[in-house]
Design a protein around this motif. Structure first.
Motif, PDB file in Angstrom:
ATOM      1  N   ASP A  85       0.837  -1.203   0.000  1.00 28.52           N
ATOM      2  CA  ASP A  85       0.000   0.000   0.000  1.00 28.52           C
ATOM      3  C   ASP A  85       0.870   1.251   0.000  1.00 28.52           C
ATOM      4  N   MET A  86       1.940   1.212   0.814  1.00 30.43           N
ATOM      5  CA  MET A  86       2.821   2.370   0.897  1.00 30.43           C
ATOM      6  C   MET A  86       3.519   2.604  -0.444  1.00 30.43           C
ATOM      7  N   GLN A  87       3.986   1.515  -1.094  1.00 34.70           N
ATOM      8  CA  GLN A  87       4.684   1.661  -2.370  1.00 34.70           C
ATOM      9  C   GLN A  87       3.765   2.194  -3.457  1.00 34.70           C
ATOM     10  N   SER A  88       2.498   1.946  -3.340  1.00 36.45           N
ATOM     11  CA  SER A  88       1.570   2.441  -4.362  1.00 36.45           C
ATOM     12  C   SER A  88       1.095   3.861  -4.044  1.00 36.45           C
ATOM     13  N   SER A  89       1.502   4.401  -2.899  1.00 36.65           N
ATOM     14  CA  SER A  89       1.065   5.752  -2.537  1.00 36.65           C
ATOM     15  C   SER A  89       1.798   6.799  -3.372  1.00 36.65           C
ATOM     16  N   ILE A  90       1.157   7.917  -3.551  1.00 39.54           N
ATOM     17  CA  ILE A  90       1.720   9.010  -4.347  1.00 39.54           C
ATOM     18  C   ILE A  90       2.963   9.573  -3.675  1.00 39.54           C
ATOM     19  N   ALA A  91       2.947   9.699  -2.356  1.00 42.26           N
ATOM     20  CA  ALA A  91       4.094  10.253  -1.630  1.00 42.26           C
ATOM     21  C   ALA A  91       5.325   9.371  -1.823  1.00 42.26           C
ATOM     22  N   TYR A  92       5.137   8.050  -1.756  1.00 43.78           N
ATOM     23  CA  TYR A  92       6.269   7.129  -1.939  1.00 43.78           C
ATOM     24  C   TYR A  92       6.825   7.250  -3.354  1.00 43.78           C
ATOM     25  N   GLU A  97      11.104   8.920  -6.941  1.00 43.28           N
ATOM     26  CA  GLU A  97      11.564   9.638  -8.127  1.00 43.28           C
ATOM     27  C   GLU A  97      12.600  10.694  -7.757  1.00 43.28           C
ATOM     28  N   THR A  98      12.373  11.400  -6.655  1.00 46.69           N
ATOM     29  CA  THR A  98      13.310  12.438  -6.216  1.00 46.69           C
ATOM     30  C   THR A  98      14.661  11.826  -5.862  1.00 46.69           C
ATOM     31  N   LEU A  99      14.635  10.719  -5.121  1.00 48.18           N
ATOM     32  CA  LEU A  99      15.889  10.061  -4.743  1.00 48.18           C
ATOM     33  C   LEU A  99      16.610   9.501  -5.964  1.00 48.18           C
ATOM     34  N   SER A 100      15.864   8.984  -6.915  1.00 44.89           N
ATOM     35  CA  SER A 100      16.465   8.468  -8.137  1.00 44.89           C
ATOM     36  C   SER A 100      17.152   9.597  -8.902  1.00 44.89           C
ATOM     37  N   SER A 101      16.478  10.712  -9.010  1.00 42.79           N
ATOM     38  CA  SER A 101      17.051  11.875  -9.689  1.00 42.79           C
ATOM     39  C   SER A 101      18.305  12.365  -8.961  1.00 42.79           C
ATOM     40  N   ALA A 102      18.238  12.414  -7.632  1.00 46.77           N
ATOM     41  CA  ALA A 102      19.402  12.843  -6.848  1.00 46.77           C
ATOM     42  C   ALA A 102      20.556  11.868  -7.034  1.00 46.77           C
ATOM     43  N   GLY A 103      20.262  10.580  -7.098  1.00 49.63           N
ATOM     44  CA  GLY A 103      21.307   9.577  -7.313  1.00 49.63           C
ATOM     45  C   GLY A 103      21.970   9.742  -8.664  1.00 49.63           C
ATOM     46  N   GLN A 104      21.180  10.023  -9.684  1.00 47.52           N
ATOM     47  CA  GLN A 104      21.743  10.231 -11.013  1.00 47.52           C
ATOM     48  C   GLN A 104      22.625  11.471 -11.049  1.00 47.52           C
ATOM     49  N   LYS A 105      22.168  12.539 -10.400  1.00 49.23           N
ATOM     50  CA  LYS A 105      22.962  13.774 -10.363  1.00 49.23           C
ATOM     51  C   LYS A 105      24.258  13.558  -9.590  1.00 49.23           C
ATOM     52  N   THR A 106      24.182  12.791  -8.499  1.00 53.11           N
ATOM     53  CA  THR A 106      25.386  12.494  -7.719  1.00 53.11           C
ATOM     54  C   THR A 106      26.353  11.662  -8.538  1.00 53.11           C
ATOM     55  N   SER A 107      25.832  10.703  -9.284  1.00 50.28           N
ATOM     56  CA  SER A 107      26.667   9.862 -10.134  1.00 50.28           C
ATOM     57  C   SER A 107      27.396  10.706 -11.178  1.00 50.28           C
TER      58      SER A 107
END
Length: 185
Positions: A85-92, A97-107
């Motif tokens: 349920d948590m993984q399907s939530s909009i906040a999650y 997506e934000t963490l993925s973007s930050a990871g790509q920028k850090t890379s």
């Protein structure tokens, strides 16, 4: 519209609490008896419902036991369901997506930093100072190899080291060790 402050000397006939209390006082004996019977009947129904509920809970527990469902499995299933349920939530999803973007920028930042450091080391290696140092090291290594690996006339290992030190001191004028006091051994 006229506003009036209420105080100790209000002249309002009855407030809500007073009306509620007054309704008990106004009841006739027959009405009281009828209400008492209704209350007794409700108490009996509540008792019966509690017994039925206890019986149903016992039956529920027995069926779960027969199926092999224990509290630990229920907790695990509830946790799994909650996680889904948590993984399907909009906040999650937004956080992911934000963490993925930050990871790509850090890379990208680390990649850029690595290439910059690599370029700086390349520049340093091509500098005249480094080339001079590299030539001195190569010269010393070849001298040691020649002395150690040559015919038996080269001398002992200590002789080779001392000759390498002399050759090194001749190349660098600031390495004069003769001014240093003798150290006890």
């Amino acid at each position: 519209m006229e506003t009036r402050q209420q105080g100790f000397l209000d002249s309002d006939p009855l407030r809500e609490a007073d009306e509620h209390t007054a309704s008990y006082i106004i009841l006739t004996e027959a009405e009281r008896e009828e209400i008492q019977q209704e209350l007794t009947r409700l108490d009996e129904e509540i008792s019966t419902l509690k017994q039925v509920l206890a019986s149903k809970e016992k039956q529920h527990s027995e069926l779960k036991h027969k199926l092999g469902i224990n509290p630990l499995i229920e907790i695990r299933n509830n946790f799994t369901r909650g996680w889904q349920d948590m993984q399907s939530s909009i906040a999650y999803k937004r956080t992911s997506e934000t963490l993925s973007s930050a990871g790509q920028k850090t890379s990208v930042a680390f990649s850029t930093l690595g290439s910059t450091i690599n370029r700086k080391f390349g520049d340093m290696r091509n500098s005249p100072s480094f080339k001079s140092f590299e030539e001195k090291v190569e010269s010393t290594v070849s001298t040691i190899k020649t002395r150690v690996g040559g015919s038996g006339a080269g001398g002992s290992f200590e002789d080779v080291l001392s000759s390498a030190a002399k050759a090194s001191s001749q190349d660098t004028p600031n390495n004069d060790l003769s001014d240093m006091p003798d150290r006890p051994q």
